[in-house]
Scaffold this motif. Structure first.
Motif, mmCIF file in Angstrom:
data_model
loop_
_atom_site.group_PDB
_atom_site.id
_atom_site.type_symbol
_atom_site.label_atom_id
_atom_site.label_comp_id
_atom_site.label_asym_id
_atom_site.label_seq_id
_atom_site.Cartn_x
_atom_site.Cartn_y
_atom_site.Cartn_z
ATOM 1 N N UNK A 142 0.846 -1.198 0.000
ATOM 2 C CA UNK A 142 0.000 0.000 0.000
ATOM 3 C C UNK A 142 0.879 1.246 0.000
ATOM 4 N N UNK A 143 0.474 2.216 -0.813
ATOM 5 C CA UNK A 143 1.203 3.492 -0.892
ATOM 6 C C UNK A 143 0.555 4.455 0.093
ATOM 7 N N UNK A 144 1.320 4.906 1.051
ATOM 8 C CA UNK A 144 0.823 5.861 2.037
ATOM 9 C C UNK A 144 0.932 7.264 1.458
ATOM 10 N N UNK A 145 0.007 8.128 1.843
ATOM 11 C CA UNK A 145 0.004 9.491 1.333
ATOM 12 C C UNK A 145 -1.013 9.696 0.224
ATOM 13 N N UNK A 146 -1.727 8.639 -0.117
ATOM 14 C CA UNK A 146 -2.782 8.724 -1.127
ATOM 15 C C UNK A 146 -4.131 8.687 -0.405
ATOM 16 N N UNK A 147 -5.054 9.543 -0.821
ATOM 17 C CA UNK A 147 -6.391 9.521 -0.247
ATOM 18 C C UNK A 147 -7.095 8.231 -0.653
ATOM 19 N N UNK A 148 -6.964 7.857 -1.922
ATOM 20 C CA UNK A 148 -7.513 6.588 -2.410
ATOM 21 C C UNK A 148 -6.575 5.464 -1.995
ATOM 22 N N UNK A 149 -7.084 4.260 -2.020
ATOM 23 C CA UNK A 149 -6.239 3.104 -1.769
ATOM 24 C C UNK A 149 -5.403 2.846 -3.028
ATOM 25 N N UNK A 150 -4.092 2.757 -2.858
ATOM 26 C CA UNK A 150 -3.184 2.471 -3.971
ATOM 27 C C UNK A 150 -2.198 1.413 -3.506
ATOM 28 N N UNK A 151 -1.981 0.430 -4.381
ATOM 29 C CA UNK A 151 -1.010 -0.627 -4.091
ATOM 30 C C UNK A 151 -0.027 -0.720 -5.245
ATOM 31 N N UNK A 152 1.249 -0.886 -4.909
ATOM 32 C CA UNK A 152 2.306 -1.130 -5.890
ATOM 33 C C UNK A 152 3.068 -2.377 -5.461
ATOM 34 N N UNK A 153 2.969 -3.415 -6.257
ATOM 35 C CA UNK A 153 3.693 -4.660 -5.995
ATOM 36 C C UNK A 153 4.907 -4.704 -6.904
ATOM 37 N N UNK B 11 -1.051 12.224 -3.969
ATOM 38 C CA UNK B 11 -1.004 10.780 -4.148
ATOM 39 C C UNK B 11 -0.049 10.383 -5.252
ATOM 40 N N UNK B 12 -0.057 11.140 -6.341
ATOM 41 C CA UNK B 12 0.864 10.902 -7.449
ATOM 42 C C UNK B 12 2.306 11.040 -6.967
ATOM 43 N N UNK B 13 2.578 12.093 -6.218
ATOM 44 C CA UNK B 13 3.924 12.296 -5.677
ATOM 45 C C UNK B 13 4.324 11.154 -4.749
ATOM 46 N N UNK B 14 3.372 10.654 -3.967
ATOM 47 C CA UNK B 14 3.657 9.525 -3.062
ATOM 48 C C UNK B 14 4.005 8.268 -3.841
ATOM 49 N N UNK B 15 3.301 8.023 -4.957
ATOM 50 C CA UNK B 15 3.607 6.854 -5.792
ATOM 51 C C UNK B 15 5.017 6.946 -6.353
ATOM 52 N N UNK B 16 5.336 8.113 -6.905
ATOM 53 C CA UNK B 16 6.654 8.310 -7.512
ATOM 54 C C UNK B 16 7.739 8.176 -6.446
#
Length: 142
Positions: free
Chosen positions: A45-56, A124-129
């Motif tokens: 799970x990516x923290x810092x996103x309002x929506x739930x986001x997962x990166x495996x 959220x985009x910044x958190x993913x990157x």
């Protein structure tokens, strides 16, 4: 997901209306392979996103530029899932060094997407990157 970042950028060039661009982002998200229930875990799970986001991620050994990182991703929100697709089109399959040297902000600037995102989606985009860049930095020191 098989859409390359160059193809995505080209697709945006043909769309003038932002409603059409948002639909395109949503369509990109629909192309993502679904994550398994096991991959939808707290570690991914990516923290810092309002929506739930997962990166495996999967890491393969590489050459001079370090290991190669491959990603699968998902979100519970349609537009965010499309943003995940764009991020993965850029970063998945790159070397750790290449990831650290790539500025995705520049790419989003080319398509004008960043200024059309809500502050929450932008964060959220910044958190993913940042998550992918952190993974790349960690892979280089292992």
């Amino acid at each position: 997901m098989t859409t390359a970042i160059a193809d995505i950028l080209e697709g945006f060039e043909f769309l003038d209306d932002w409603e059409d661009r948002y639909r395109y982002v949503i369509e990109l998200g629909r192309e993502l392979a679904p994550l398994t229930e096991e991959e939808r875990n707290e570690e991914n799970r990516v923290h810092g996103c309002v929506s739930q986001v997962w990166l495996a991620k999967k890491i393969q050994s590489g050459a001079d530029n370090g290991p190669i990182l491959f990603y699968k991703g998902d979100s519970d929100a349609h537009i965010v899932r499309g943003l995940v697709a764009i991020v993965l089109a850029q970063y998945s399959g790159m070397s750790a060094k290449g990831i650290l040297e790539t500025n995705l902000e520049e790419i989003f600037g080319k398509i004008g997407l960043k200024e059309h995102l809500t502050p929450q989606r932008s964060n959220g985009l910044s958190s993913m990157v940042q998550r992918i860049k952190d993974d790349a930095a960690a892979a280089l020191v292992q």
